[in-house]
Write a protein that holds these residues in place. Structure first.
Motif, PDB file in Angstrom:
ATOM      1  N   GLN A  36       3.775  11.161 -11.600  1.00 43.40           N
ATOM      2  CA  GLN A  36       3.688  12.620 -11.493  1.00 43.40           C
ATOM      3  C   GLN A  36       3.809  13.071 -10.041  1.00 43.40           C
ATOM      4  OE1 GLN A  36      -0.021  13.418 -13.469  1.00 43.40           O
ATOM      5  NE2 GLN A  36       0.859  13.179 -15.508  1.00 43.40           N
ATOM      6  N   ARG A  37       3.150  12.354  -9.138  1.00 44.02           N
ATOM      7  CA  ARG A  37       3.216  12.719  -7.718  1.00 44.02           C
ATOM      8  C   ARG A  37       4.631  12.527  -7.158  1.00 44.02           C
ATOM      9  NH1 ARG A  37      -1.326  14.635  -6.198  1.00 44.02           N
ATOM     10  NH2 ARG A  37      -3.269  13.825  -7.058  1.00 44.02           N
ATOM     11  N   LEU A  38       5.285  11.436  -7.571  1.00 43.65           N
ATOM     12  CA  LEU A  38       6.671  11.223  -7.122  1.00 43.65           C
ATOM     13  C   LEU A  38       7.576  12.351  -7.602  1.00 43.65           C
ATOM     14  CD1 LEU A  38       7.251   7.387  -7.545  1.00 43.65           C
ATOM     15  CD2 LEU A  38       7.382   8.710  -5.428  1.00 43.65           C
ATOM     16  N   ARG A  70      -0.629  -0.817   0.024  1.00 46.73           N
ATOM     17  CA  ARG A  70      -0.520  -0.439   1.437  1.00 46.73           C
ATOM     18  C   ARG A  70       0.848   0.126   1.799  1.00 46.73           C
ATOM     19  NH1 ARG A  70      -2.589  -2.340   6.448  1.00 46.73           N
ATOM     20  NH2 ARG A  70      -1.853  -0.831   7.944  1.00 46.73           N
ATOM     21  N   ARG A  71       1.924  -0.479   1.283  1.00 47.38           N
ATOM     22  CA  ARG A  71       3.258   0.030   1.609  1.00 47.38           C
ATOM     23  C   ARG A  71       3.420   1.463   1.101  1.00 47.38           C
ATOM     24  NH1 ARG A  71       7.412  -4.865  -0.016  1.00 47.38           N
ATOM     25  NH2 ARG A  71       6.531  -6.483   1.309  1.00 47.38           N
ATOM     26  N   VAL A  72       2.931   1.713  -0.106  1.00 53.11           N
ATOM     27  CA  VAL A  72       3.012   3.055  -0.680  1.00 53.11           C
ATOM     28  C   VAL A  72       2.203   4.022   0.175  1.00 53.11           C
ATOM     29  CG1 VAL A  72       2.434   4.471  -2.703  1.00 53.11           C
ATOM     30  CG2 VAL A  72       3.428   2.197  -3.018  1.00 53.11           C
ATOM     31  N   SER A  73       0.999   3.617   0.523  1.00 57.37           N
ATOM     32  CA  SER A  73       0.118   4.457   1.325  1.00 57.37           C
ATOM     33  C   SER A  73       0.742   4.781   2.687  1.00 57.37           C
ATOM     34  CB  SER A  73      -1.231   3.759   1.506  1.00 57.37           C
ATOM     35  OG  SER A  73      -2.123   4.565   2.223  1.00 57.37           O
ATOM     36  N   ASP A  74       1.335   3.787   3.331  1.00 57.98           N
ATOM     37  CA  ASP A  74       1.953   4.007   4.646  1.00 57.98           C
ATOM     38  C   ASP A  74       3.151   4.956   4.564  1.00 57.98           C
ATOM     39  OD1 ASP A  74       0.052   2.378   5.770  1.00 57.98           O
ATOM     40  OD2 ASP A  74       1.434   0.757   6.308  1.00 57.98           O
ATOM     41  N   LEU A  75       3.967   4.810   3.516  1.00 59.73           N
ATOM     42  CA  LEU A  75       5.097   5.728   3.344  1.00 59.73           C
ATOM     43  C   LEU A  75       4.610   7.144   3.098  1.00 59.73           C
ATOM     44  CD1 LEU A  75       7.473   3.451   1.283  1.00 59.73           C
ATOM     45  CD2 LEU A  75       8.041   4.557   3.463  1.00 59.73           C
ATOM     46  N   CYS A  76       3.550   7.283   2.317  1.00 56.23           N
ATOM     47  CA  CYS A  76       2.981   8.617   2.069  1.00 56.23           C
ATOM     48  C   CYS A  76       2.483   9.240   3.369  1.00 56.23           C
ATOM     49  CB  CYS A  76       1.852   8.538   1.045  1.00 56.23           C
ATOM     50  SG  CYS A  76       2.434   8.221  -0.632  1.00 56.23           S
ATOM     51  N   LEU A  77       1.869   8.437   4.218  1.00 56.13           N
ATOM     52  CA  LEU A  77       1.421   8.932   5.523  1.00 56.13           C
ATOM     53  C   LEU A  77       2.616   9.429   6.339  1.00 56.13           C
ATOM     54  CD1 LEU A  77      -0.677   9.380   7.762  1.00 56.13           C
ATOM     55  CD2 LEU A  77      -0.358   6.972   8.400  1.00 56.13           C
ATOM     56  N   ASN A  78       3.701   8.675   6.343  1.00 57.63           N
ATOM     57  CA  ASN A  78       4.900   9.103   7.084  1.00 57.63           C
ATOM     58  C   ASN A  78       5.449  10.416   6.534  1.00 57.63           C
ATOM     59  OD1 ASN A  78       4.903   6.951   8.858  1.00 57.63           O
ATOM     60  ND2 ASN A  78       6.258   5.708   7.603  1.00 57.63           N
ATOM     61  N   ILE A  79       5.509  10.528   5.215  1.00 55.31           N
ATOM     62  CA  ILE A  79       5.996  11.764   4.598  1.00 55.31           C
ATOM     63  C   ILE A  79       5.070  12.925   4.957  1.00 55.31           C
ATOM     64  CG2 ILE A  79       6.362  12.950   2.384  1.00 55.31           C
ATOM     65  CD1 ILE A  79       7.319  10.157   1.308  1.00 55.31           C
ATOM     66  N   GLU A  80       3.779  12.691   4.866  1.00 57.09           N
ATOM     67  CA  GLU A  80       2.799  13.730   5.198  1.00 57.09           C
ATOM     68  C   GLU A  80       2.984  14.207   6.643  1.00 57.09           C
ATOM     69  OE1 GLU A  80      -2.063  14.343   5.300  1.00 57.09           O
ATOM     70  OE2 GLU A  80      -1.245  12.341   4.948  1.00 57.09           O
ATOM     71  N   GLN A  81       3.157  13.275   7.555  1.00 53.46           N
ATOM     72  CA  GLN A  81       3.310  13.634   8.968  1.00 53.46           C
ATOM     73  C   GLN A  81       4.605  14.414   9.218  1.00 53.46           C
ATOM     74  OE1 GLN A  81       2.889   9.673  10.601  1.00 53.46           O
ATOM     75  NE2 GLN A  81       0.720  10.009  11.084  1.00 53.46           N
ATOM     76  N   LEU A  95      11.421   9.110   0.804  1.00 55.56           N
ATOM     77  CA  LEU A  95      11.175   9.234  -0.639  1.00 55.56           C
ATOM     78  C   LEU A  95      11.892   8.125  -1.411  1.00 55.56           C
ATOM     79  CD1 LEU A  95      11.268  13.033  -1.580  1.00 55.56           C
ATOM     80  CD2 LEU A  95       9.380  11.427  -1.840  1.00 55.56           C
ATOM     81  N   GLU A  96      13.080   7.792  -0.975  1.00 57.65           N
ATOM     82  CA  GLU A  96      13.821   6.700  -1.619  1.00 57.65           C
ATOM     83  C   GLU A  96      13.050   5.384  -1.476  1.00 57.65           C
ATOM     84  OE1 GLU A  96      18.059   4.594  -0.822  1.00 57.65           O
ATOM     85  OE2 GLU A  96      18.091   6.784  -0.881  1.00 57.65           O
ATOM     86  N   GLN A  97      12.538   5.132  -0.287  1.00 58.81           N
ATOM     87  CA  GLN A  97      11.727   3.929  -0.067  1.00 58.81           C
ATOM     88  C   GLN A  97      10.443   3.983  -0.891  1.00 58.81           C
ATOM     89  OE1 GLN A  97      11.091   2.849   4.118  1.00 58.81           O
ATOM     90  NE2 GLN A  97      12.825   4.181   4.616  1.00 58.81           N
ATOM     91  N   LEU A  98       9.844   5.166  -0.969  1.00 58.02           N
ATOM     92  CA  LEU A  98       8.603   5.330  -1.722  1.00 58.02           C
ATOM     93  C   LEU A  98       8.821   5.022  -3.198  1.00 58.02           C
ATOM     94  CD1 LEU A  98       5.611   6.123  -1.764  1.00 58.02           C
ATOM     95  CD2 LEU A  98       6.342   8.518  -1.976  1.00 58.02           C
ATOM     96  N   ASP A  99       9.925   5.494  -3.761  1.00 54.35           N
ATOM     97  CA  ASP A  99      10.245   5.179  -5.154  1.00 54.35           C
ATOM     98  C   ASP A  99      10.255   3.664  -5.373  1.00 54.35           C
ATOM     99  OD1 ASP A  99      10.581   7.854  -6.008  1.00 54.35           O
ATOM    100  OD2 ASP A  99      12.711   7.842  -5.523  1.00 54.35           O
ATOM    101  N   ALA A 100      10.947   2.965  -4.498  1.00 60.14           N
ATOM    102  CA  ALA A 100      11.077   1.506  -4.629  1.00 60.14           C
ATOM    103  C   ALA A 100       9.745   0.800  -4.440  1.00 60.14           C
ATOM    104  CB  ALA A 100      12.100   0.984  -3.623  1.00 60.14           C
ATOM    105  N   GLN A 101       8.978   1.210  -3.419  1.00 62.69           N
ATOM    106  CA  GLN A 101       7.702   0.547  -3.144  1.00 62.69           C
ATOM    107  C   GLN A 101       6.657   0.834  -4.220  1.00 62.69           C
ATOM    108  OE1 GLN A 101       7.226  -1.840  -0.956  1.00 62.69           O
ATOM    109  NE2 GLN A 101       9.365  -1.603  -0.362  1.00 62.69           N
ATOM    110  N   PHE A 102       6.695   2.025  -4.788  1.00 59.43           N
ATOM    111  CA  PHE A 102       5.776   2.348  -5.881  1.00 59.43           C
ATOM    112  C   PHE A 102       6.074   1.460  -7.087  1.00 59.43           C
ATOM    113  CE2 PHE A 102       4.824   4.897  -9.726  1.00 59.43           C
ATOM    114  CZ  PHE A 102       3.444   4.888  -9.632  1.00 59.43           C
ATOM    115  N   SER A 103       7.341   1.275  -7.381  1.00 61.56           N
ATOM    116  CA  SER A 103       7.732   0.406  -8.484  1.00 61.56           C
ATOM    117  C   SER A 103       7.248  -1.029  -8.252  1.00 61.56           C
ATOM    118  CB  SER A 103       9.252   0.434  -8.657  1.00 61.56           C
ATOM    119  OG  SER A 103       9.648  -0.387  -9.712  1.00 61.56           O
TER     120      SER A 103
END
Length: 113
Positions: A36-38, A70-81, A95-103
């Motif tokens: 849902q968040r993605l 951790r990878r998901v969390s770090d990407l979210c931090l980058n997006i947030e910043q 976001l593309e990286q986040l999709d892959a790392q979340f999977s």
């Protein structure tokens, strides 16, 4: 990021000990919430909604960090910043990286069930 583990095994092991049989429910909830968040992040990116990007990324960062993703969390931090700074052009590849790392994180968590 490839040198960073998909999951922090200490956090996962602690959650398994604490949650017991409810660990499965926690993983399923994380997966549903993350999907849902993605979707919300992609919609916000498409409409250049920096505030929604920031808020969704912040929330997703917390939930993924709590589960040791951790990878998901770090990407979210980058997006947030980037969203906070109004640097929306930097977000699509993240976001593309986040999709892959979340999977990958969901697969790894499901392997722990």
């Amino acid at each position: 990021m490839p040198d960073m583990p998909i999951l922090e095994t200490e956090i996962v092991a602690e959650l398994q000990d604490i949650m017991g049989d409810d660990f499965t429910m926690l993983v399923q909830s994380f997966q549903r919430d993350g999907e849902q968040r993605l979707a919300a992040l992609h919609r916000a990116q498409a409409s250049a909604d920096a505030d929604t990007l920031r808020r969704q990324a912040h929330s997703f960062k917390g939930s993924s960090g709590n589960l040791g993703a951790r990878r998901v969390s770090d990407l979210c931090l980058n997006i947030e910043q980037h969203a906070s700074a109004g640097e929306l052009e930097a977000i699509p590849p993240l976001l593309e990286q986040l999709d892959a790392q979340f999977s990958l994180a969901c697969s790894a968590l499901n392997d722990e069930i």
